[in-house]
Design a protein around this motif. Structure first.
Motif: not given
Length: 265
Positions: A51-78
């Protein structure tokens, strides 16, 4: 981008599963499943690395910071899911039971999960909502979706089947960026699916929480107000029913649901 993200997540997660499984077994992080078999628990943590590795790739190619909300939710609830997997007991059950214990001054892991999960949902909602009404609806949706996937995770493969069914419906309804986000987690889930459905390990709350919060954020961030209200009403009704009746009994008493539930085991 969807294909790249999916292939990396699928292959990468498949590779790391044996390493995490050995780690949990050697650390004695195991529990008896519904058949009494001792198997590794909290295997849902295997969703996080890619999730983290692919989020890095996604954020590099598409400038949309919403991915950080998803990561925060996944890591916090995990994180809170791991706590419940490791030290949680089943003396108190149901959302209402944990809240009652909390009111009486006794903190259960389920109560902590509900309280912490509620604030995580609120934190995410504040960042993606336009007004107070949106914040309330989105917070409740994210929190209830998280708990719903947790409720389903009482038999091998059940929670993942629920996630896959809902994610397919969402995939057909959201824009291209949200499609990538669904593919991002789904690749990891499919890579792990055999482990779960064959009862070789349990993803535990660590996994079901991640699946639920991800779906919750997708729904909160993708749909109009009327669709979100409809989804929220559905989630509330499901939770009211499951507070009164056993979800497993409901599934077992329905031929179609029981067939789907046992499929692949």
């Amino acid at each position: 981008m969807i294909y790249i993200i999916f292939i990396i997540g699928l292959i990468g997660t498949k590779i790391i599963i044996p390493y995490f499984k050995s780690l949990l077994i050697e650390s004695n992080i195991t529990k008896k499943n519904y058949l009494g078999k001792e198997i590794p628990v909290s295997m849902g943590i295997v969703f996080l690395p890619f999730l983290v590795i692919n989020s890095i790739i996604l954020r590099y190619y598409i400038e949309n910071n919403i991915i950080y909300s998803y990561l925060f939710g996944a890591i916090a609830m995990g994180f809170v899911g791991i706590i419940d997997d490791l030290i949680g007991t089943r003396d108190v059950t149901g959302l209402k039971g944990h809240i009652k214990s909390l009111i009486k001054g006794k903190l259960t892991t389920g109560g902590f999960k509900a309280l912490f999960g509620g604030f995580v949902a609120l934190c995410i909602s504040v960042g993606i909502s336009k007004n107070i009404q949106d914040i309330i609806i989105n917070t409740m949706m994210i929190a209830l979706f998280t708990n719903l996937l947790n409720l389903l995770d009482l038999r091998p493969g059940r929670s993942i089947k629920g996630y896959l069914f809902i994610s397919v419906l969402f995939f057909l309804s959201v824009n291209s960026y949200e499609k990538i986000l669904i593919a991002l987690l789904t690749a990891n889930v499919i890579a792990y699916f055999k482990e779960d459905i064959k009862a070789l390990s349990m993803m535990g709350d660590a996994g079901s929480n991640i699946l639920g919060v991800w779906l919750g954020i997708i729904s909160a961030n993708s749909f109009n107000i009327y669709t979100r209200i409809a989804i929220l009403i559905g989630l509330i009704l499901i939770h009211i029913i499951t507070e009164k009746y056993s979800l497993t009994k409901i599934i077992e008493n329905n031929k179609f649901l029981n067939y789907i539930d046992k499929l692949g085991r």
